[in-house]
Design a protein around this motif. Structure first.
Motif, PDB file in Angstrom:
ATOM      1  N   PRO A  20     -33.463  53.039  -7.853  1.00 49.76           N
ATOM      2  CA  PRO A  20     -32.929  53.555  -6.587  1.00 49.76           C
ATOM      3  C   PRO A  20     -31.797  54.535  -6.867  1.00 49.76           C
ATOM      4  CG  PRO A  20     -32.064  51.362  -6.994  1.00 49.76           C
ATOM      5  CD  PRO A  20     -33.033  51.650  -8.112  1.00 49.76           C
ATOM      6  N   VAL A  21     -31.781  55.656  -6.144  1.00 51.33           N
ATOM      7  CA  VAL A  21     -30.772  56.680  -6.411  1.00 51.33           C
ATOM      8  C   VAL A  21     -30.154  57.146  -5.099  1.00 51.33           C
ATOM      9  CG1 VAL A  21     -31.835  57.501  -8.546  1.00 51.33           C
ATOM     10  CG2 VAL A  21     -32.530  58.507  -6.365  1.00 51.33           C
ATOM     11  N   TYR A  22     -28.932  57.673  -5.225  1.00 51.14           N
ATOM     12  CA  TYR A  22     -28.271  58.289  -4.073  1.00 51.14           C
ATOM     13  C   TYR A  22     -28.949  59.614  -3.747  1.00 51.14           C
ATOM     14  CZ  TYR A  22     -24.503  54.885  -4.327  1.00 51.14           C
ATOM     15  OH  TYR A  22     -23.776  53.718  -4.323  1.00 51.14           O
ATOM     16  N   TYR A  23     -28.963  59.922  -2.472  1.00 47.99           N
ATOM     17  CA  TYR A  23     -29.618  61.136  -2.019  1.00 47.99           C
ATOM     18  C   TYR A  23     -28.887  62.373  -2.524  1.00 47.99           C
ATOM     19  CZ  TYR A  23     -30.980  64.947   1.054  1.00 47.99           C
ATOM     20  OH  TYR A  23     -31.384  66.156   1.540  1.00 47.99           O
ATOM     21  N   ASP A  24     -29.690  63.356  -2.930  1.00 45.01           N
ATOM     22  CA  ASP A  24     -29.189  64.685  -3.275  1.00 45.01           C
ATOM     23  C   ASP A  24     -30.235  65.675  -2.782  1.00 45.01           C
ATOM     24  OD1 ASP A  24     -28.910  67.175  -5.100  1.00 45.01           O
ATOM     25  OD2 ASP A  24     -27.073  66.024  -5.483  1.00 45.01           O
ATOM     26  N   PRO A  25     -29.821  66.804  -2.198  1.00 43.68           N
ATOM     27  CA  PRO A  25     -30.810  67.767  -1.684  1.00 43.68           C
ATOM     28  C   PRO A  25     -31.840  68.201  -2.714  1.00 43.68           C
ATOM     29  CG  PRO A  25     -28.620  68.333  -0.889  1.00 43.68           C
ATOM     30  CD  PRO A  25     -28.440  67.207  -1.870  1.00 43.68           C
ATOM     31  N   VAL A  26     -31.501  68.163  -4.004  1.00 40.80           N
ATOM     32  CA  VAL A  26     -32.444  68.585  -5.030  1.00 40.80           C
ATOM     33  C   VAL A  26     -33.679  67.688  -5.058  1.00 40.80           C
ATOM     34  CG1 VAL A  26     -31.499  67.199  -6.921  1.00 40.80           C
ATOM     35  CG2 VAL A  26     -32.568  69.411  -7.421  1.00 40.80           C
ATOM     36  N   LEU A  27     -33.560  66.464  -4.567  1.00 38.67           N
ATOM     37  CA  LEU A  27     -34.691  65.538  -4.588  1.00 38.67           C
ATOM     38  C   LEU A  27     -35.815  65.984  -3.656  1.00 38.67           C
ATOM     39  CD1 LEU A  27     -32.767  62.125  -4.523  1.00 38.67           C
ATOM     40  CD2 LEU A  27     -33.977  63.124  -6.470  1.00 38.67           C
ATOM     41  N   VAL A  28     -35.472  66.684  -2.584  1.00 39.19           N
ATOM     42  CA  VAL A  28     -36.472  67.066  -1.580  1.00 39.19           C
ATOM     43  C   VAL A  28     -37.513  68.012  -2.167  1.00 39.19           C
ATOM     44  CG1 VAL A  28     -36.801  68.220   0.645  1.00 39.19           C
ATOM     45  CG2 VAL A  28     -34.864  66.682   0.306  1.00 39.19           C
ATOM     46  N   THR A  29     -37.105  68.910  -3.047  1.00 33.90           N
ATOM     47  CA  THR A  29     -38.034  69.887  -3.628  1.00 33.90           C
ATOM     48  C   THR A  29     -38.411  69.527  -5.063  1.00 33.90           C
ATOM     49  OG1 THR A  29     -36.129  71.264  -4.261  1.00 33.90           O
ATOM     50  CG2 THR A  29     -37.207  71.758  -2.159  1.00 33.90           C
ATOM     51  N   LEU A  30     -38.278  68.276  -5.420  1.00 35.57           N
ATOM     52  CA  LEU A  30     -38.601  67.838  -6.776  1.00 35.57           C
ATOM     53  C   LEU A  30     -40.120  67.680  -6.917  1.00 35.57           C
ATOM     54  CD1 LEU A  30     -36.978  66.990  -9.362  1.00 35.57           C
ATOM     55  CD2 LEU A  30     -37.342  64.627  -8.624  1.00 35.57           C
ATOM     56  N   PRO A  31     -40.765  68.383  -7.882  1.00 34.54           N
ATOM     57  CA  PRO A  31     -42.208  68.203  -8.080  1.00 34.54           C
ATOM     58  C   PRO A  31     -42.518  66.761  -8.482  1.00 34.54           C
ATOM     59  CG  PRO A  31     -41.411  70.165  -9.224  1.00 34.54           C
ATOM     60  CD  PRO A  31     -40.195  69.390  -8.790  1.00 34.54           C
ATOM     61  N   SER A  32     -43.777  66.407  -8.351  1.00 32.40           N
ATOM     62  CA  SER A  32     -44.172  65.029  -8.663  1.00 32.40           C
ATOM     63  C   SER A  32     -45.491  65.041  -9.439  1.00 32.40           C
ATOM     64  CB  SER A  32     -44.337  64.238  -7.363  1.00 32.40           C
ATOM     65  OG  SER A  32     -44.630  62.903  -7.621  1.00 32.40           O
TER      66      SER A  32
END
Length: 273
Positions: free
Chosen positions: A155-167
């Motif tokens: 579990p991680v704290y939210y950061d805007p970079v996570l929204v556009t992180l490829p998967s």
């Protein structure tokens, strides 16, 4: 912390005033409760009499009781169960409770910060991760699903970079807890687990739109955390009922419960995306 300080300050001021009043009542006698009217009992003893506010005074009419009074002002008196004694205890309880909550918040923050800093100093390891969101009850959190011989979920704290992180995507992981993504450090909001956490799962797209606008700032965070404030009035009502502190106790408990709700959402890493 600010809410706890304000509540503790007002509780202490109330306790201090009541304590000063009680400390002036140095004389003791045995008296009789002769009547009850308008929320106060009439108490008489060999050297004086006084009206003493007492919420359950109708139950003690006709009984003998210990009386503490100010020898310079015999009309200032208390008896066991008097409103003044109850208010003093409640004010002291408000101080104690506020301090306990503040200490809990500080201690939890220090432990979380210490673990994060220690992990950030460890040697980085490149791992493949997928960012997912999980909704469990009122809480929505971001997780990193870490591939490997033993799959893990962090579990991680939210950061805007996570929204556009490829998967999936390769990231640096330090100490098994702190991830570095595109130069941004993503801190853990809890311990990694080896079983898939419960909740409704939402996966990041394989190739998210880089133009996607990620929520930013305190307003976005408060908007998602506001749900944790909803139970606060009910908690306050329950506390006021148990404590018998009425409207003042309800307001105090509601404010503290609301502040704790916001802190809990932030501490657990609620995700506004």
């Amino acid at each position: 912390m600010f809410v706890c300080f304000v509540v503790a300050l007002f509780s202490w001021l109330s306790y201090s005033d009541d304590r000063d009043l009680l400390s002036s009542m140095t004389s003791r006698e045995v008296g009789n409760v002769v009547s009850f009217a308008d929320g106060a009992v009439e108490v008489r003893w060999p050297t004086g009499s006084a009206r003493v506010p007492h919420e359950n005074g109708d139950r003690i009419v006709g009984r003998q009781t210990q009386v503490a009074f100010d020898p310079a002002h015999p009309d200032r008196a208390v008896i066991p169960g008097a409103d003044l004694l109850l208010e003093t205890d409640r004010a002291l309880g408000g101080v104690t409770f506020s301090i306990a909550v503040a200490l809990l918040v500080v201690l939890a923050g220090l432990v979380r910060g210490f673990l994060a800093v220690r992990s950030a100093r460890a040697e980085p390891v490149t791992v493949s991760v997928r960012r997912i969101r999980l909704q469990s009850g009122l809480m929505v959190r971001s997780w990193l699903e870490i591939d490997g011989p033993a799959e893990r979920w962090l579990p991680v704290y939210y950061d805007p970079v996570l929204v556009t992180l490829p998967s999936p995507v390769d990231v640096e992981l330090r100490g098994g807890r702190v991830a570095v993504v595109d130069g941004a450090t993503i801190y853990p909001s809890g311990r990694p687990v080896h079983k898939h956490p419960r909740g409704r799962r939402i996966d990041n797209p394989v190739q998210p739109d880089p133009e996607t606008r990620a929520p930013r700032g305190l307003t976005a965070q408060l908007r998602v955390d506001a749900v944790f404030v909803v139970p606060a009035p009910i908690v306050g009502l329950f506390w006021a009922y148990l404590d018998g502190s009425g409207f003042t106790g309800w307001i105090t408990a509601t404010v503290i419960a609301a502040a704790l709700g916001l802190w809990w959402g932030a501490f657990r890493g609620s995700d506004p995306s």
